[in-house]
Design an enzyme around this catalytic site. Structure first.
Site, PDB file in Angstrom:
ATOM      1  N   TYR A 109       0.830  -1.211   0.000  1.00 40.65           N
ATOM      2  CA  TYR A 109       0.000   0.000   0.000  1.00 40.65           C
ATOM      3  C   TYR A 109       0.857   1.252   0.000  1.00 40.65           C
ATOM      4  O   TYR A 109       1.905   1.307   0.662  1.00 40.65           O
ATOM      5  CB  TYR A 109      -0.863   0.043   1.262  1.00 40.65           C
ATOM      6  CG  TYR A 109      -2.092  -0.819   1.227  1.00 40.65           C
ATOM      7  CD1 TYR A 109      -3.260  -0.366   0.636  1.00 40.65           C
ATOM      8  CD2 TYR A 109      -2.097  -2.078   1.821  1.00 40.65           C
ATOM      9  CE1 TYR A 109      -4.404  -1.143   0.634  1.00 40.65           C
ATOM     10  CE2 TYR A 109      -3.235  -2.867   1.820  1.00 40.65           C
ATOM     11  CZ  TYR A 109      -4.388  -2.386   1.228  1.00 40.65           C
ATOM     12  OH  TYR A 109      -5.509  -3.163   1.211  1.00 40.65           O
ATOM     13  N   TYR A 148      -1.269  -9.937   0.666  1.00 35.63           N
ATOM     14  CA  TYR A 148      -0.143  -9.501   1.510  1.00 35.63           C
ATOM     15  C   TYR A 148      -0.298 -10.056   2.922  1.00 35.63           C
ATOM     16  O   TYR A 148      -1.402 -10.319   3.391  1.00 35.63           O
ATOM     17  CB  TYR A 148      -0.031  -7.971   1.545  1.00 35.63           C
ATOM     18  CG  TYR A 148      -1.234  -7.237   2.076  1.00 35.63           C
ATOM     19  CD1 TYR A 148      -1.393  -7.048   3.444  1.00 35.63           C
ATOM     20  CD2 TYR A 148      -2.186  -6.718   1.216  1.00 35.63           C
ATOM     21  CE1 TYR A 148      -2.487  -6.368   3.939  1.00 35.63           C
ATOM     22  CE2 TYR A 148      -3.283  -6.048   1.696  1.00 35.63           C
ATOM     23  CZ  TYR A 148      -3.424  -5.875   3.058  1.00 35.63           C
ATOM     24  OH  TYR A 148      -4.512  -5.217   3.538  1.00 35.63           O
ATOM     25  N   ARG A 158      -3.885 -11.605   3.674  1.00 38.63           N
ATOM     26  CA  ARG A 158      -5.146 -11.162   3.094  1.00 38.63           C
ATOM     27  C   ARG A 158      -5.266 -11.673   1.662  1.00 38.63           C
ATOM     28  O   ARG A 158      -4.272 -11.700   0.939  1.00 38.63           O
ATOM     29  CB  ARG A 158      -5.233  -9.619   3.043  1.00 38.63           C
ATOM     30  CG  ARG A 158      -5.225  -8.869   4.348  1.00 38.63           C
ATOM     31  CD  ARG A 158      -6.333  -9.230   5.309  1.00 38.63           C
ATOM     32  NE  ARG A 158      -7.645  -9.523   4.729  1.00 38.63           N
ATOM     33  CZ  ARG A 158      -8.542  -8.629   4.289  1.00 38.63           C
ATOM     34  NH1 ARG A 158      -8.285  -7.335   4.342  1.00 38.63           N
ATOM     35  NH2 ARG A 158      -9.703  -9.006   3.812  1.00 38.63           N
ATOM     36  N   HIS A 161      -7.740  -7.997  -2.610  1.00 41.00           N
ATOM     37  CA  HIS A 161      -9.018  -7.337  -2.331  1.00 41.00           C
ATOM     38  C   HIS A 161      -8.932  -5.857  -2.667  1.00 41.00           C
ATOM     39  O   HIS A 161      -7.839  -5.280  -2.703  1.00 41.00           O
ATOM     40  CB  HIS A 161      -9.441  -7.509  -0.870  1.00 41.00           C
ATOM     41  CG  HIS A 161      -8.503  -6.852   0.105  1.00 41.00           C
ATOM     42  ND1 HIS A 161      -7.343  -7.446   0.525  1.00 41.00           N
ATOM     43  CD2 HIS A 161      -8.554  -5.639   0.729  1.00 41.00           C
ATOM     44  CE1 HIS A 161      -6.715  -6.635   1.362  1.00 41.00           C
ATOM     45  NE2 HIS A 161      -7.421  -5.528   1.501  1.00 41.00           N
ATOM     46  N   HIS A 163     -10.848  -2.337  -1.385  1.00 44.55           N
ATOM     47  CA  HIS A 163     -11.783  -1.704  -0.446  1.00 44.55           C
ATOM     48  C   HIS A 163     -12.735  -0.795  -1.211  1.00 44.55           C
ATOM     49  O   HIS A 163     -12.316  -0.123  -2.165  1.00 44.55           O
ATOM     50  CB  HIS A 163     -11.022  -0.853   0.573  1.00 44.55           C
ATOM     51  CG  HIS A 163     -10.077  -1.623   1.433  1.00 44.55           C
ATOM     52  ND1 HIS A 163     -10.394  -2.084   2.693  1.00 44.55           N
ATOM     53  CD2 HIS A 163      -8.801  -2.019   1.210  1.00 44.55           C
ATOM     54  CE1 HIS A 163      -9.363  -2.721   3.209  1.00 44.55           C
ATOM     55  NE2 HIS A 163      -8.369  -2.690   2.338  1.00 44.55           N
TER      56      HIS A 163
END
Lengths: 243, 204
Positions: A109, A148, A158, A161, A163
């Site tokens: 991120y 990640y 995770r 995905h 959000h």
């Protein structure tokens, strides 16, 4: 398009994840221990903010270009992500704001608190926004995010995905959730996914490969329809015996 | 029309996660990028009608630690008690007041701050009035479904006593968790997720 200002159907709180879900460790100290106080819809719940097209930049829904340096492109699997925002009555939710954010193709991120060793992509920011059209449709272009690791259990990852945040037409419809990708084996292993107890509810967050909207030699497509709370008919509201 | 059956289920919620700011307040956390200004960053401008107030506070967990990654949204009426929404049928709200604001908690202190106006009173039902209040919605890592609450004003004691929402709250001492501290124009509203003096949260 006419809009109805009726009260919302109650939320099915057994369909949503519970606040206290100890398999997702952070929820232990961040979940209310007392019951929610149930209220009828008030004017502040059935109304909500609106957003104009003038706030949306030309590239806001194009994550492949909206952070890239001139002449460069982000690395990863190019995808189109699209769907409808509708309500529980299957009515389109037009001109509502949809915001998304995600990791890059390596699962990193663009956030100063993400210390994962996979590198940032200099051409990828990882966020976008759009307004739905008159039929409730939205469309983004992006890079499929990578999975990640995260510090929950010793070896939790995770799933890939994205959000998403949606407004609807009333503040009580406000929703933030996550979309997953069809066939990802990490989905069933994820403690955050598994805060949702009904497999059909998890399925509702799983975007499907949509071959008909792919662009040959360019991009794959995934589709997810987002359902917000529906409104009751107002025809019998405010009857004297009801208050 | 779209080819969907009725009686659909709402999309289930998931946590906003620790990086919600990337998508919702990228400028506030220094990412910058394509948005000129974060949505909801400002509620008022020079022409907004009403008394300016500020609301500062923190979201606090069950171990008494402030959340440094929370995102807080407010939705409130304008100074005349009207909502800036096309669904507002009682009159035209102040076009210089959005009514909606969004802030990230400070990454170090956990503090949030809204610059807004004192909301007017809004009816509840059957001509009963609500006391002036702002609706809050809180999301963060560890919060699986966004939490709805309300902030009321300590200097509106008579209106608060008559407020039909506050009157529903049992036990009665919990009403105090929805009343800000301070005095006009600067209010403080701490939101306690769990434990002693836990804030009242609503299923709206």
């Amino acid at each position: 398009m006419t809009q109805d200002a009726g009260a919302f159907f109650p939320r099915d709180l057994a369909w949503h994840p519970k606040a206290y879900a100890p398999e997702y460790k952070t929820s232990v100290l961040r979940s209310p221990s007392r019951a929610l106080v149930s209220l009828p819809s008030t004017l502040g719940d059935t109304t909500g903010p609106v957003f104009g097209q003038n706030m949306i930049g030309e590239l806001d829904n194009d994550l492949i270009l909206n952070f890239a340096r001139p002449g460069e492109l982000p690395i990863g699997e190019r995808i189109i992500l699209h769907g409808h925002v509708i309500d529980e009555n299957a009515k389109p939710v037009p001109r509502t704001l949809v915001e998304i954010w995600q990791a890059n193709s390596g699962g990193r991120y663009r956030h100063k608190k993400d210390g994962y060793l996979a590198p940032l992509d200099p051409n990828f920011g990882g966020f976008g926004r759009t307004l739905t059209d008159d039929d409730g449709r939205f469309r983004f272009r992006t890079i499929k995010p990578g999975p990640y690791p995260w510090p929950n259990n010793a070896n939790d990852w995770r799933p890939s995905h994205i959000h998403f945040s949606v407004f609807g037409s009333g503040f009580a419809q406000r929703l933030i959730s996550q979309l997953y990708f069809e066939g990802d084996p990490h989905i069933r292993l994820c403690p955050i996914v598994n805060t949702i107890k009904d497999p059909a509810a998890i399925e509702q967050l799983t975007a499907k490969l949509d071959m008909n909207n792919t662009i040959p030699m360019d991009a794959r497509a995934y589709r997810l329809d987002i359902v917000l709370r529906g409104r009751r008919s107002t025809m019998f509201e405010n009857r004297p015996e009801g208050n | 029309m779209v080819p969907f059956p009725g009686n659909l289920k709402e999309s289930p919620s998931q946590t906003a996660g620790p990086y919600v700011h990337i998508g919702c307040t990228p400028n506030a956390v220094g990412i910058g990028g394509p948005y000129g200004e974060d949505a909801g960053a400002r509620l008022v401008n020079d022409k907004t009608k009403g008394d300016r107030i500020s609301i500062t506070g923190r979201v606090i967990d069950g171990a008494n630690a402030p959340l440094r990654d929370a995102m807080i949204e407010i939705w409130q009426a304008d100074a005349d008690g009207l909502f800036n929404s096309p669904l507002e049928k009682r009159g035209a709200a102040d076009t210089n007041f959005r009514g909606w604001g969004r802030q990230a908690a400070d990454g170090e202190s956990g503090q949030f701050r809204f610059e807004t106006v004192m909301p007017g009173q809004v009816p509840f039902a059957a001509d009963r009035m609500q006391a002036p209040h702002a609706q809050f919605w809180i999301v963060a890592r560890g919060i699986n479904l966004g939490l709805h609450t309300r902030m009321y004003f300590p200097d509106e004691a008579d209106a608060n006593a008559a407020d039909p929402v506050l009157q529903r709250i049992e036990p009665r001492w919990r009403v105090a968790t929805l009343i800000a501290s301070g005095a006009r124009p600067n209010y403080t509203f701490d939101i306690r997720l769990q434990g002693e003096n836990e804030t009242v949260f609503f299923d709206v």
